[in-house]
Write a protein that holds these residues in place. Structure first.
Motif, PDB file in Angstrom:
ATOM      1  N   ALA A 108      38.107  23.374  38.585  1.00 33.53           N
ATOM      2  CA  ALA A 108      38.404  24.088  39.830  1.00 33.53           C
ATOM      3  C   ALA A 108      38.277  23.160  41.031  1.00 33.53           C
ATOM      4  N   ALA A 109      37.264  22.294  41.011  1.00 31.88           N
ATOM      5  CA  ALA A 109      37.086  21.342  42.112  1.00 31.88           C
ATOM      6  C   ALA A 109      38.228  20.325  42.147  1.00 31.88           C
ATOM      7  N   LEU A 110      38.667  19.872  40.985  1.00 31.59           N
ATOM      8  CA  LEU A 110      39.742  18.886  40.894  1.00 31.59           C
ATOM      9  C   LEU A 110      41.070  19.465  41.374  1.00 31.59           C
ATOM     10  N   THR A 111      41.387  20.690  40.951  1.00 31.54           N
ATOM     11  CA  THR A 111      42.692  21.288  41.253  1.00 31.54           C
ATOM     12  C   THR A 111      42.709  22.089  42.548  1.00 31.54           C
ATOM     13  N   GLU A 112      41.509  22.512  43.000  1.00 35.10           N
ATOM     14  CA  GLU A 112      41.340  23.387  44.153  1.00 35.10           C
ATOM     15  C   GLU A 112      41.902  24.791  43.905  1.00 35.10           C
ATOM     16  N   ASP A 113      42.179  25.095  42.644  1.00 35.76           N
ATOM     17  CA  ASP A 113      42.710  26.400  42.269  1.00 35.76           C
ATOM     18  C   ASP A 113      41.701  27.176  41.429  1.00 35.76           C
ATOM     19  N   THR A 114      41.973  28.464  41.228  1.00 33.67           N
ATOM     20  CA  THR A 114      41.078  29.342  40.468  1.00 33.67           C
ATOM     21  C   THR A 114      41.213  29.060  38.971  1.00 33.67           C
ATOM     22  N   VAL A 115      40.067  29.005  38.290  1.00 28.73           N
ATOM     23  CA  VAL A 115      40.051  28.744  36.854  1.00 28.73           C
ATOM     24  C   VAL A 115      39.432  29.934  36.134  1.00 28.73           C
ATOM     25  N   HIS A 116      40.078  30.358  35.048  1.00 25.21           N
ATOM     26  CA  HIS A 116      39.578  31.460  34.220  1.00 25.21           C
ATOM     27  C   HIS A 116      39.246  30.955  32.818  1.00 25.21           C
ATOM     28  N   LEU A 117      38.310  31.637  32.193  1.00 31.05           N
ATOM     29  CA  LEU A 117      37.983  31.467  30.778  1.00 31.05           C
ATOM     30  C   LEU A 117      38.102  32.834  30.127  1.00 31.05           C
ATOM     31  N   GLY A 118      38.797  32.901  28.977  1.00 31.35           N
ATOM     32  CA  GLY A 118      38.956  34.194  28.328  1.00 31.35           C
ATOM     33  C   GLY A 118      39.095  34.083  26.831  1.00 31.35           C
ATOM     34  N   VAL A 119      38.993  35.233  26.164  1.00 32.83           N
ATOM     35  CA  VAL A 119      39.111  35.305  24.709  1.00 32.83           C
ATOM     36  C   VAL A 119      40.064  36.428  24.337  1.00 32.83           C
ATOM     37  N   LEU A 120      40.549  36.380  23.102  1.00 31.59           N
ATOM     38  CA  LEU A 120      41.375  37.456  22.552  1.00 31.59           C
ATOM     39  C   LEU A 120      40.455  38.560  22.052  1.00 31.59           C
ATOM     40  N   ASP A 121      40.649  39.778  22.556  1.00 33.64           N
ATOM     41  CA  ASP A 121      39.801  40.894  22.168  1.00 33.64           C
ATOM     42  C   ASP A 121      40.648  42.161  22.137  1.00 33.64           C
ATOM     43  N   ALA A 122      40.772  42.748  20.951  1.00 28.90           N
ATOM     44  CA  ALA A 122      41.547  43.989  20.779  1.00 28.90           C
ATOM     45  C   ALA A 122      42.958  43.847  21.333  1.00 28.90           C
ATOM     46  N   ASP A 123      43.619  42.753  20.989  1.00 29.71           N
ATOM     47  CA  ASP A 123      45.001  42.494  21.393  1.00 29.71           C
ATOM     48  C   ASP A 123      45.173  42.415  22.904  1.00 29.71           C
ATOM     49  N   GLN A 124      44.135  41.986  23.595  1.00 33.08           N
ATOM     50  CA  GLN A 124      44.212  41.754  25.033  1.00 33.08           C
ATOM     51  C   GLN A 124      43.447  40.479  25.370  1.00 33.08           C
ATOM     52  N   VAL A 138      44.043  34.626  47.069  1.00 33.46           N
ATOM     53  CA  VAL A 138      43.278  35.647  46.358  1.00 33.46           C
ATOM     54  C   VAL A 138      43.946  35.920  45.016  1.00 33.46           C
ATOM     55  N   VAL A 139      43.223  35.603  43.936  1.00 32.40           N
ATOM     56  CA  VAL A 139      43.686  35.931  42.592  1.00 32.40           C
ATOM     57  C   VAL A 139      42.901  37.160  42.153  1.00 32.40           C
ATOM     58  N   SER A 140      43.594  38.282  41.996  1.00 33.61           N
ATOM     59  CA  SER A 140      42.907  39.564  41.797  1.00 33.61           C
ATOM     60  C   SER A 140      42.470  39.767  40.352  1.00 33.61           C
ATOM     61  N   SER A 141      41.528  38.972  39.930  1.00 38.74           N
ATOM     62  CA  SER A 141      40.966  39.097  38.579  1.00 38.74           C
ATOM     63  C   SER A 141      39.448  39.098  38.696  1.00 38.74           C
ATOM     64  N   ARG A 142      38.815  39.711  37.705  1.00 42.88           N
ATOM     65  CA  ARG A 142      37.355  39.759  37.680  1.00 42.88           C
ATOM     66  C   ARG A 142      36.867  39.528  36.260  1.00 42.88           C
ATOM     67  N   VAL A 143      35.668  39.002  36.155  1.00 40.88           N
ATOM     68  CA  VAL A 143      35.044  38.865  34.837  1.00 40.88           C
ATOM     69  C   VAL A 143      34.921  40.253  34.220  1.00 40.88           C
ATOM     70  N   GLY A 144      35.337  40.384  32.964  1.00 42.36           N
ATOM     71  CA  GLY A 144      35.339  41.674  32.293  1.00 42.36           C
ATOM     72  C   GLY A 144      36.693  42.352  32.290  1.00 42.36           C
ATOM     73  N   ASP A 145      37.624  41.862  33.125  1.00 43.42           N
ATOM     74  CA  ASP A 145      38.976  42.417  33.128  1.00 43.42           C
ATOM     75  C   ASP A 145      39.673  42.129  31.804  1.00 43.42           C
ATOM     76  N   ARG A 146      40.571  43.024  31.437  1.00 44.85           N
ATOM     77  CA  ARG A 146      41.450  42.819  30.289  1.00 44.85           C
ATOM     78  C   ARG A 146      42.884  42.801  30.790  1.00 44.85           C
ATOM     79  N   HIS A 147      43.681  41.860  30.285  1.00 44.10           N
ATOM     80  CA  HIS A 147      45.067  41.733  30.713  1.00 44.10           C
ATOM     81  C   HIS A 147      45.976  41.612  29.495  1.00 44.10           C
ATOM     82  N   PRO A 148      47.250  41.977  29.664  1.00 47.51           N
ATOM     83  CA  PRO A 148      48.193  41.838  28.553  1.00 47.51           C
ATOM     84  C   PRO A 148      48.340  40.383  28.126  1.00 47.51           C
ATOM     85  N   LEU A 149      48.601  40.181  26.854  1.00 47.62           N
ATOM     86  CA  LEU A 149      48.772  38.822  26.338  1.00 47.62           C
ATOM     87  C   LEU A 149      50.103  38.224  26.776  1.00 47.62           C
TER      88      LEU A 149
END
Length: 270
Positions: A108-124, A138-149
């Motif tokens: 995040a420091a290198l790119t100056e952009d938002t970085v996410h970490l996620g896993v595959l869980d129940a097809d999301q 503003v990237v409208s994501s939060r820890v615990g969010d689920r998004h389509p693959l």
């Protein structure tokens, strides 16, 4: 463990704050927590959680059916095998977050952009961690969010090793125009797999693009992914290609931190 409700001979009236369904869930959790330190008969368990015996028996029986509790004649209830599996999975996820955190902070420091970490869980795609960027985006994501693959870079990276039949299944489930777009989308996914990374081209959120790459475990399986997300005007095609090197390098660092040994291992059959 202190009683959370006074026994009344019948079930307590629903809380003004917690609805009936949520109240049942909370009572089930009370039952689990009451058994952390010792095995209890239904009578002792009912007294501990402040419910009548019939309600306690129904809750405990449901938890036994799902494997969260186990029952022994005369000795009563104890914690069940399902909790071992959940504990193991939770430990693995916590370990992954801890291993990845300093690396995604650097990214995040290198790119100056938002970085996410996620896993595959129940097809999301389940977001486990997020490091905001320095830009006024503003990237409208939060820890615990689920998004389509199929509409997220993270989701695409998580399923790079899956058979194309899975790609088609998820596309059909998640996008209304799947039949019309399948051929194009399959070709794009094949290209992503060839390059070991994936893009989100404003598919999940307007004016937001991202570059994502998978994280592999000791068995060379994809167990997570990271992504760099930013405003589309900062993420022209040329920059996304350049960012791919940084995202792949960070993903390889995290993979190494959880036991991956590099590209020498065999990839799953496709």
């Amino acid at each position: 463990m202190p009683n959370r409700r006074e026994p009344s001979g019948e079930e307590s009236a629903p809380s003004a704050i917690v609805g009936a369904g949520s109240q049942t869930l909370m009572r089930g959790l009370d039952v689990l927590e009451a058994l952390v330190d010792e095995q209890l008969t239904v009578g002792d368990l009912a007294e501990r959680v402040g419910l009548n015996k019939s309600t306690t028996y129904r809750l405990a029986s449901a938890l036994v059916d799902r494997g969260y509790l186990a029952a022994t004649p005369r000795a009563g209830y104890r914690l069940g095998p399902k909790l071992l599996a959940l504990g193991s999975a939770a430990r693995d996820q916590v370990d992954l977050v801890q291993a990845a955190r300093p690396i995604i902070e650097d990214l995040a420091a290198l790119t100056e952009d938002t970085v996410h970490l996620g896993v595959l869980d129940a097809d999301q795609a389940l977001y486990l961690d997020k490091v905001p960027g320095r830009r006024r985006v503003v990237v409208s994501s939060r820890v615990g969010d689920r998004h389509p693959l199929t509409s997220t870079g993270l989701g695409k990276a998580l399923m790079l090793d899956h058979d194309p039949s899975y790609w088609e299944e998820r596309l059909a489930a998640e996008q209304a125009d799947a039949r019309r777009t399948w051929a194009t989308w399959k070709k794009r996914m094949a290209d992503y797999r060839q390059h070991g990374r994936a893009f989100d081209l404003e598919e999940n959120e307007d004016r937001i693009r991202c570059v994502a790459a998978p994280i592999r475990d000791v068995h060379d399986r994809i167990v997570a992914a990271i992504s760099v997300s930013g405003a589309a005007h900062y993420m022209e095609d040329a920059r996304m290609d350049a960012l791919s090197r940084d995202v792949l390098a960070a993903a390889e660092q995290i993979s190494a931190a959880i036991g991956h040994r590099g590209a020498g291992g065999k990839r799953p059959k496709r």
